[in-house]
Design an enzyme around this catalytic site. Sequence first.
Site, PDB file in Angstrom:
ATOM      1  N   HIS A   1      26.542  46.011  21.266  1.00 23.43           N
ATOM      2  CA  HIS A   1      27.925  45.609  21.088  1.00 23.43           C
ATOM      3  C   HIS A   1      28.002  44.496  20.140  1.00 23.43           C
ATOM      4  CE1 HIS A   1      31.526  43.650  22.723  1.00 23.43           C
ATOM      5  NE2 HIS A   1      31.603  44.528  23.527  1.00 23.43           N
TER       6      HIS A   1
ATOM      7  N   GLY B   1      31.389  22.087  14.470  1.00 23.24           N
ATOM      8  CA  GLY B   1      29.854  22.300  14.439  1.00 23.24           C
ATOM      9  C   GLY B   1      29.464  22.372  12.664  1.00 23.24           C
ATOM     10  N   PRO B   2      28.316  22.837  12.663  1.00 22.38           N
ATOM     11  CA  PRO B   2      27.656  22.938  11.299  1.00 22.38           C
ATOM     12  C   PRO B   2      28.043  24.318  10.599  1.00 22.38           C
ATOM     13  CG  PRO B   2      25.902  23.290  12.905  1.00 22.38           C
ATOM     14  CD  PRO B   2      27.253  22.960  13.696  1.00 22.38           C
TER      15      PRO B   2
ATOM     16  N   GLY C   1      21.694  28.567  13.509  1.00 17.73           N
ATOM     17  CA  GLY C   1      20.176  28.507  14.075  1.00 17.73           C
ATOM     18  C   GLY C   1      20.002  29.968  14.828  1.00 17.73           C
TER      19      GLY C   1
ATOM     20  N   ALA D   1      20.548  30.226  17.923  1.00 17.92           N
ATOM     21  CA  ALA D   1      21.375  30.469  18.957  1.00 17.92           C
ATOM     22  C   ALA D   1      22.764  30.946  18.328  1.00 17.92           C
ATOM     23  CB  ALA D   1      21.819  29.261  19.672  1.00 17.92           C
ATOM     24  N   GLY D   2      22.772  31.117  17.223  1.00 14.46           N
ATOM     25  CA  GLY D   2      23.951  31.843  16.588  1.00 14.46           C
ATOM     26  C   GLY D   2      25.231  30.921  16.517  1.00 14.46           C
TER      27      GLY D   2
END
Length: 306
Positions: A82, A164-165, A169, A171-172
Amino acid sequence: MQRIVECVANFSEGRRTEVIREIVASIASTQSVAVLGWESDVDHNRSVVTFAGAPAAVAEAAFAGIHVAAALIDMDTHAGQHPRIGAADVLPFVPLYNVSMDDCVRLARELGARVGAELRIPAFLYGEAALQQRYRRLAYVRRGGYERLRKCIESNDERRPDFGPRSLGGAGACAIGARDILIAFNVYLSTDDVAVARRIARAVRASSGGLPHLMALGLLVKGSAQVSMNLTNYRVTSIQRAVEALRQEAHNLGVAVAGTELIGLAPRAALAATDASYVQIDNFSLDRVLEIRLAQCFGIDAQSSL
């Protein structure tokens, strides 16, 4: 007067039961929230957790699930059929009772800001919550998946997150949105040729000129070709209409529908308009009816309509 919001959270883990259970537990432990159901798929390597409750509580539960998923899922080693961009991949808020779409938009935007600031995870707002027009379509947000996003998020302004950045990282990233009720539905074909599933998906989906409000992908799942579908307006395109169109396309290509499955829950009206035996739903039970689960968890009148 109860105010109830639903969140249908998709996490990029469908194989490690202990990880899935920890994510579900973090959501279920939130006061005033009930987990309506959850299920996993090994080939998709994905789990869908449906939960509901008071708006602020559901947002808190969503944050808890994202936090745990980010700690336990490494997207650099993740593989599955997916499309996905992150450990906590997609989290839409859906208005059910005494809650407006504007309320859900506000929840999504507040959660996106919190995820970006506190967890340092890029958050993209989609659907009705989108701040950038191109992100209204979830398919655009997830285009190319985690691998492509990692390469271009820093340099391509068209792929910059809302919060966010501008870097990924392990965690995507998260796609957080607001939308109406959506029905996720998979159809298995009597072939393992994924090219056939992709041709059928292309023929029936709205973006290719097929049925309105129907999204579809061709995948290989459990050794069979699968057409994975989302019905974004079941009142216009019903489950039955989608399966009828798919069955005709399959017949034209010399294959048949081997079986179907409902992912998550569906409102009574969508199921009442469907001949379950005709569309070959293999996993149907009354617990799949959204109003029945809400009645069990919150005392809502099971005969009420959404």
